[in-house]
Scaffold this active site. Structure first.
Site, PDB file in Angstrom:
ATOM      1  N   ASP A 157       0.815  -1.221  -0.041  1.00  0.00           N
ATOM      2  CA  ASP A 157      -0.034   0.109   0.072  1.00  0.00           C
ATOM      3  C   ASP A 157       0.793   1.092  -0.116  1.00  0.00           C
ATOM      4  O   ASP A 157       2.006   1.227   0.562  1.00  0.00           O
ATOM      5  CB  ASP A 157      -0.804   0.108   1.129  1.00  0.00           C
ATOM      6  CG  ASP A 157      -1.930   0.952   1.141  1.00  0.00           C
ATOM      7  OD1 ASP A 157      -2.297   1.768  -0.046  1.00  0.00           O
ATOM      8  OD2 ASP A 157      -2.635   1.334   2.216  1.00  0.00           O
ATOM      9  N   ASN A 178     -11.226  -2.112  -5.303  1.00  0.00           N
ATOM     10  CA  ASN A 178     -10.173  -1.210  -6.176  1.00  0.00           C
ATOM     11  C   ASN A 178     -10.953  -1.136  -7.464  1.00  0.00           C
ATOM     12  O   ASN A 178     -10.598  -0.277  -8.262  1.00  0.00           O
ATOM     13  CB  ASN A 178      -8.823  -1.805  -6.414  1.00  0.00           C
ATOM     14  CG  ASN A 178      -8.010  -1.866  -5.182  1.00  0.00           C
ATOM     15  OD1 ASN A 178      -7.066  -2.488  -4.768  1.00  0.00           O
ATOM     16  ND2 ASN A 178      -8.371  -0.867  -3.894  1.00  0.00           N
TER      17      ASN A 178
END
Ligand code: IPE
Ligand code: IPE
Ligand code: MG
Length: 246
Positions: free
Chosen positions: A18, A66
């Protein structure tokens, strides 16, 4: 610097990669450039893990959620993924790495699914590290799919209520056949799981670092592994019991 104990590495390492977007934004660059830089980190960490002898490496690359990002970012990520698979397959062959994917393939574009299948087939005879990419992956979706498939088997009489154990249920997940992760690293300072391996992480050691994924280098990786090596995994027992080997 304290050395790594090679005999005390995680057998299965999972990583939530991330911070690509923030890495880029901090430099006034487009988010996609952050993803591109992130791919270089993937290369480094895959290579290091395989050299160290880690048996299973699972990387969270794209979540079910996502898909809701801006279309242009999703499109760029898919293009990057396709390029990555093409570029990395020869390297995986050289490093004896077996490639694997978990997640919902139905949501991925056809050309990506084909490229993934080709890479999996090509590397299937390799005997080194198993590299798993979590793509279009969501853990709740995975659990619901497992429950649905299990229900079908129960109704058909292939599985009875008495058969139902942790192990049997695990076999219905995308990760069936993989051991549970020993260690989870999440970069970029977020301290959450974000729908990753909810069932599988029951006794996994968690590690969070502020470093954004594109900046996560070999030094940071070794710091994380040293941190893992200093931990005592108790699985509900007491320290005394573990020391006495009861
Ligand atoms: C991780 O980086 C990569 C993906 C989720 C595809 P992010 O894109 O989430 O980066 P941040 O969290 O916005 O910085
Ligand atoms: C988790 O990161 C998914 C991946 C790393 C692929 P996100 O950036 O999507 O997670 P949230 O939205 O911050 O929880
Ligand atoms: Mg993020």
């Amino acid at each position: 610097m304290q050395a790594l104990e090679l005999e005390k590495l995680p057998r299965h390492l999972a990583i939530i990669m991330d911070g690509n977007g923030r890495w880029a934004q901090e430099r006034m660059l487009s988010r996609i450039l952050g993803h591109k830089k992130g791919v270089e980190t993937v290369r480094t960490i895959v290579e290091e893990s395989s050299l160290l002898g880690i048996q299973y490496l699972t990387l969270f690359a794209f979540s079910s959620e996502n898909w809701l990002r801006p279309k242009s970012e999703v499109r760029s990520l898919m293009a990057l993924l396709k390029k990555y698979i093409a570029m990395e397959t020869p390297r995986m062959m050289r490093n004896n790495i077996r490639f694997n994917v978990i997640g919902n393939p139905d949501e991925l574009p056809d050309d990506i699914t084909k490229a993934l299948q080709t890479a999996m087939a090509k590397t299937s005879g390799n005997s080194g590290m198993l590299l798993t990419l979590a793509l279009s992956y969501g853990s709740r979706q995975e659990i619901l799919r497992a429950v649905a498939n299990l229900a079908v088997d129960m109704v058909a009489g292939r599985v009875s209520k008495e058969d139902l154990t942790d192990d049997l249920f695990s076999g219905y997940l995308y990760t069936g056949g993989l051991p549970e992760p020993d260690f989870l690293i999440r970069t970029s300072g977020e301290m959450r799981i974000s729908n990753f391996l909810l069932w599988q992480l029951a006794y996994t050691e968690l590690y969070f670092t502020q470093v954004n994924w594109p900046d996560f280098d070999k030094g940071h990786f070794y710091d994380a592994l040293r941190n893992f090596q200093a931990r005592e995994r108790r699985y509900g027992l007491t320290s005394d019991q573990l020391r006495k080997g009861e």
